[in-house]
Design a protein around this motif. Sequence first.
Motif, PDB file in Angstrom:
ATOM      1  N   ARG B   9      60.395 -47.303 108.094  1.00  0.00           N
ATOM      2  CA  ARG B   9      59.830 -45.950 108.184  1.00  0.00           C
ATOM      3  C   ARG B   9      60.853 -44.909 107.720  1.00  0.00           C
ATOM      4  N   HIS B  10      62.120 -45.170 108.061  1.00  0.00           N
ATOM      5  CA  HIS B  10      63.213 -44.296 107.640  1.00  0.00           C
ATOM      6  C   HIS B  10      64.317 -45.156 107.053  1.00  0.00           C
ATOM      7  N   TYR B  35      54.276 -44.059  94.943  1.00  0.00           N
ATOM      8  CA  TYR B  35      54.355 -42.637  94.683  1.00  0.00           C
ATOM      9  C   TYR B  35      55.625 -42.087  95.320  1.00  0.00           C
ATOM     10  N   GLN B  37      57.101 -38.526  96.910  1.00  0.00           N
ATOM     11  CA  GLN B  37      56.695 -37.207  97.384  1.00  0.00           C
ATOM     12  C   GLN B  37      57.928 -36.397  97.750  1.00  0.00           C
ATOM     13  N   LEU B  43      52.743 -35.048  94.220  1.00  0.00           N
ATOM     14  CA  LEU B  43      53.101 -36.456  94.303  1.00  0.00           C
ATOM     15  C   LEU B  43      53.275 -37.008  92.891  1.00  0.00           C
ATOM     16  N   LEU B  88      60.053 -38.862 100.262  1.00  0.00           N
ATOM     17  CA  LEU B  88      59.135 -39.762 100.957  1.00  0.00           C
ATOM     18  C   LEU B  88      58.497 -40.657  99.900  1.00  0.00           C
ATOM     19  N   LEU B  90      55.666 -43.264  99.089  1.00  0.00           N
ATOM     20  CA  LEU B  90      54.371 -43.696  99.592  1.00  0.00           C
ATOM     21  C   LEU B  90      53.833 -44.861  98.775  1.00  0.00           C
ATOM     22  N   GLY B 106      49.851 -45.914 102.875  1.00  0.00           N
ATOM     23  CA  GLY B 106      50.671 -46.198 104.028  1.00  0.00           C
ATOM     24  C   GLY B 106      51.294 -44.909 104.545  1.00  0.00           C
ATOM     25  N   SER B 107      52.117 -45.034 105.579  1.00  0.00           N
ATOM     26  CA  SER B 107      52.753 -43.863 106.193  1.00  0.00           C
ATOM     27  C   SER B 107      54.072 -43.487 105.535  1.00  0.00           C
ATOM     28  N   GLY B 108      54.481 -44.265 104.555  1.00  0.00           N
ATOM     29  CA  GLY B 108      55.642 -43.888 103.778  1.00  0.00           C
ATOM     30  C   GLY B 108      56.975 -44.313 104.368  1.00  0.00           C
ATOM     31  N   THR B 109      57.985 -44.324 103.498  1.00  0.00           N
ATOM     32  CA  THR B 109      59.377 -44.508 103.902  1.00  0.00           C
ATOM     33  C   THR B 109      60.122 -43.229 103.559  1.00  0.00           C
ATOM     34  N   ARG B 110      60.725 -42.607 104.568  1.00  0.00           N
ATOM     35  CA  ARG B 110      61.535 -41.409 104.336  1.00  0.00           C
ATOM     36  C   ARG B 110      62.933 -41.861 103.945  1.00  0.00           C
TER      37      ARG B 110
END
Lengths: 113, 114
Positions: B9-10, B35, B37, B43, B88, B90, B106-110
């Motif tokens: 996630r991070h 993508y 962001q 995006l 981010l 996605l 998905g909720s993305g990776t920061r």
Amino acid sequence: AQTVTQSQPEMSVQEAETVTLSCTYDTSESDYYLFWYKQPPSRQMILVIRQEAYKQQNATENRFSVNFQKAAKSFSLKISDSQLGDAAMYFCAYTGTASKLTFGTGTRLQVTL
Amino acid sequence: ETGVTQTPRHLVMGMTNKKSLKCEQHLGHNAMYWYKQSAKKPLELMFVYSLEERVENNSVPSRFSPECPNSSHLFLHLHTLQPEDSALYLCASSQDSLGWRGYTFGSGTRLTVV
């Protein structure tokens, strides 16, 4: 190339009121689809509503509806009876015959009591 | 259950590190996407895979390397990144490569590059 423009960086609406988010796009294609996505703080993009370009009837999903003006290349989102949970970033997006979804820069919607 | 799961996630990484982002979908979709962001920018599509074959690479620097071993999994391998790559990331999937039914994200990776 297709472009999507959202001219309102931020909007605010009172709970239970109605708000309209604007979107315009540019394309030379005749077959395409338009979408509105919502991105809450959880970061996941959630599909709100989808419009097929060849359909004249505006799409509706519960409290969400669109005003699709094909000749004007305009695709606005109306949120009725706004709720606190509607607060999020809203993105307008386009896809045609290429394998990609093109997004606008987003509108941040605040919902106040 | 979102249908598209991204890990981690991070992520914080140095410019000389190598790391990988993972994306998994259990929707039976045939196309997957990465993508990027960044703040106040639209995006940016990075990569498109359809039936495990890369169909688009949007002039992404070679320090980003995608991998799609099967239709359910997508990776983004990161190597010698720059601070401006912080964003981010996605992942999304769609039933087919046209995506006319919409994408599932998905909720993305920061990612933070230090």
